[in-house]
Enzyme design. Structure first.
Site, PDB file in Angstrom:
ATOM      1  N   LYS A   1       0.802  -1.308   0.039  1.00  0.00           N
ATOM      2  CA  LYS A   1       0.079  -0.068  -0.013  1.00  0.00           C
ATOM      3  C   LYS A   1       0.694   1.288  -0.139  1.00  0.00           C
ATOM      4  O   LYS A   1       0.392   2.374   0.607  1.00  0.00           O
ATOM      5  CB  LYS A   1      -1.073  -0.099   1.156  1.00  0.00           C
ATOM      6  CG  LYS A   1      -2.390  -1.025   1.145  1.00  0.00           C
ATOM      7  CD  LYS A   1      -3.030  -0.877   2.096  1.00  0.00           C
ATOM      8  CE  LYS A   1      -4.301  -1.951   2.264  1.00  0.00           C
ATOM      9  NZ  LYS A   1      -5.140  -1.549   3.007  1.00  0.00           N
TER      10      LYS A   1
ATOM     11  N   LYS B   1     -15.570  -0.752   1.565  1.00  0.00           N
ATOM     12  CA  LYS B   1     -14.125  -0.913   0.928  1.00  0.00           C
ATOM     13  C   LYS B   1     -13.058  -0.255   1.585  1.00  0.00           C
ATOM     14  O   LYS B   1     -13.311   0.874   2.113  1.00  0.00           O
ATOM     15  CB  LYS B   1     -14.133  -0.591  -0.785  1.00  0.00           C
ATOM     16  CG  LYS B   1     -15.222  -1.776  -1.465  1.00  0.00           C
ATOM     17  CD  LYS B   1     -14.587  -3.080  -1.373  1.00  0.00           C
ATOM     18  CE  LYS B   1     -15.734  -3.956  -2.061  1.00  0.00           C
ATOM     19  NZ  LYS B   1     -16.798  -4.040  -0.975  1.00  0.00           N
ATOM     20  N   ASP B   2     -11.868  -0.709   1.709  1.00  0.00           N
ATOM     21  CA  ASP B   2     -10.676  -0.300   2.311  1.00  0.00           C
ATOM     22  C   ASP B   2     -10.523   1.294   1.585  1.00  0.00           C
ATOM     23  O   ASP B   2     -10.504   1.691   0.419  1.00  0.00           O
ATOM     24  CB  ASP B   2      -9.694  -1.103   2.085  1.00  0.00           C
ATOM     25  CG  ASP B   2      -8.375  -0.728   2.819  1.00  0.00           C
ATOM     26  OD1 ASP B   2      -7.986   0.435   3.247  1.00  0.00           O
ATOM     27  OD2 ASP B   2      -7.903  -1.793   3.534  1.00  0.00           O
ATOM     28  N   LYS B   3     -10.197   2.176   2.536  1.00  0.00           N
ATOM     29  CA  LYS B   3     -10.171   3.600   2.236  1.00  0.00           C
ATOM     30  C   LYS B   3      -8.608   3.646   1.491  1.00  0.00           C
ATOM     31  O   LYS B   3      -8.437   4.354   0.318  1.00  0.00           O
ATOM     32  CB  LYS B   3      -9.770   4.461   3.447  1.00  0.00           C
ATOM     33  CG  LYS B   3      -9.655   5.952   3.204  1.00  0.00           C
ATOM     34  CD  LYS B   3      -9.368   6.738   4.493  1.00  0.00           C
ATOM     35  CE  LYS B   3      -9.169   8.095   4.245  1.00  0.00           C
ATOM     36  NZ  LYS B   3      -8.908   9.078   5.145  1.00  0.00           N
ATOM     37  N   HIS B   4      -7.585   3.005   1.948  1.00  0.00           N
ATOM     38  CA  HIS B   4      -6.369   3.030   1.381  1.00  0.00           C
ATOM     39  C   HIS B   4      -6.157   1.954   0.119  1.00  0.00           C
ATOM     40  O   HIS B   4      -5.178   1.001   0.339  1.00  0.00           O
ATOM     41  CB  HIS B   4      -5.066   2.760   2.397  1.00  0.00           C
ATOM     42  CG  HIS B   4      -5.387   3.646   3.940  1.00  0.00           C
ATOM     43  ND1 HIS B   4      -5.030   4.947   3.625  1.00  0.00           N
ATOM     44  CD2 HIS B   4      -5.974   3.508   4.823  1.00  0.00           C
ATOM     45  CE1 HIS B   4      -5.362   5.521   4.817  1.00  0.00           C
ATOM     46  NE2 HIS B   4      -5.561   4.394   5.860  1.00  0.00           N
TER      47      HIS B   4
END
Length: 341
Positions: free
Chosen positions: A20, A78-81
């Site tokens: 990430k 859903k994932d922010k990153h």
């Protein structure tokens, strides 16, 4: 409520990598499982978002459409990153379609819209498809073999660290800090934070059970009294005989050994499995009693997880992965058996 001690299914590989570094290193696409029919009072918007969380974007969509927030729904957070593509449902009966040309939210783009006759509800997803890049690998020895093993034998169906909040500043994760406050009787008035605390608490207990099942070698080995969940269903049955039919159904991934999502009511497991699950509940009485007091009911979740359509490329100390997981499963549960990230 620590999260650092949970067991690995396979011997840990001494490989680290950069994950990430960019949102594009973690890409997710929803697989809805049905096709919107093209008419009806609900607009389904297929949206690409980068560096945004789902709830925030839902608020921005409602604001742009001049609708109350309750009119905007989504099938899953859903994932922010990450860079994600997901559906948002907008309840707009008897009105013309929305002109999205002036929708200006940094990191968001409406890719297409289509009408449907039913509301988009949480949990209706069939699967999520992931494309993940891990860079600057310190080593690649054993990685190919481990990927082959995971493709065949799967991984524990742990809830991922995202469920527990940011662990950069607290090894427990911020949501578990809130959960511990709730257990201590401190009220959490913010509805969203309260929901996340409850979810983290319940997920933590499930992961505790998975950890102990790995420890006593019963994660994938059926026992009398185990509760089997039918693949793609909330239906389950208790094992009263271990025979070739049962073993073959497990191998064919038609059924899965399950573990409890704690709540009020009787456990459906029996014999040694019931005693095992009750012993973990007794060791974490403050957690289980709090979950029961919140009105949650006993449910089950598959203890084991198989990534499907798993493909990978290892090139110049970079691992690129693609795979699909059923709705509610975490990609990080696959990654933790591969690389330290």
């Amino acid at each position: 409520m620590d999260i650092q001690h949970w067991s690995y299914l396979y011997p840990k590989l001494n490989i680290s990598g950069l994950f990430k570094d960019s949102p594009c290193d973690f890409q997710v696409k929803e697989v809805l499982g049905y096709e919107p029919i093209g008419e009806g009072e609900h607009i389904y918007a297929w949206v690409r978002k980068t560096g945004l969380n789902t709830a925030f974007l839902a608020e921005q969509i409602a604001k742009y459409a001049k609708l109350p927030l309750r009119a905007v729904t989504y099938a899953g957070r859903k994932d922010k990153h990450a860079q994600t593509e997901q559906w948002f449902g907008i309840h707009l009966p008897g009105k013309t379609d929305i002109d999205w040309s002036n929708f200006d939210v940094d990191g968001a783009e409406v890719l297409k819209t289509i009408r449907h006759n039913k509301k988009l509800r949480t949990g209706v997803l069939k699967a999520n498809h992931f494309k993940i890049r891990i860079k600057e690998l310190t080593d690649t020895a054993g990685l190919e073999e481990r990927l082959e093993t995971i493709s065949t034998l799967g991984v524990p169906n742990y809830f991922g660290e995202q469920r527990f909040g940011d662990t950069r500043y607290d090894p427990k994760g911020g949501n578990l800090v809130l959960a511990e406050k709730m257990i201590a009787g401190e009220p959490i008035r913010n509805r969203n934070k309260r929901s996340m605390a409850i979810s983290a608490m319940r997920s933590w207990f499930f992961n505790e059970v998975i950890h102990h099942k790995i420890q006593n070698n019963t994660l994938t080995t059926p026992q009398l009294g185990d509760v089997m969940e039918l693949a793609g269903s909330n239906s389950f049955f208790c094992v009263d005989e271990i025979n070739d039919t049962l073993i073959n159904r497990l191998k064919q991934r038609d059924i899965f050994i399950s573990a409890p999502m704690w709540g009020a009511g009787n456990l459906p497991s029996k014999e040694a499995v019931l005693a095992f699950e009750e012993s973990i509940a007794s060791a974490n009485k403050s957690v289980t009693e709090t979950l029961e007091s919140l009105g949650l009911k006993q449910e089950r979740r598959a203890a084991h997880l198989y990534p499907t359509n798993l493909k990978w490329i290892i090139d110049n100390n970079t691992l690129t992965l693609e795979f699909s997981l059923p709705s509610g499963a975490f990609a990080t549960s696959v990654l933790r058996e591969l690389v330290n990230i």
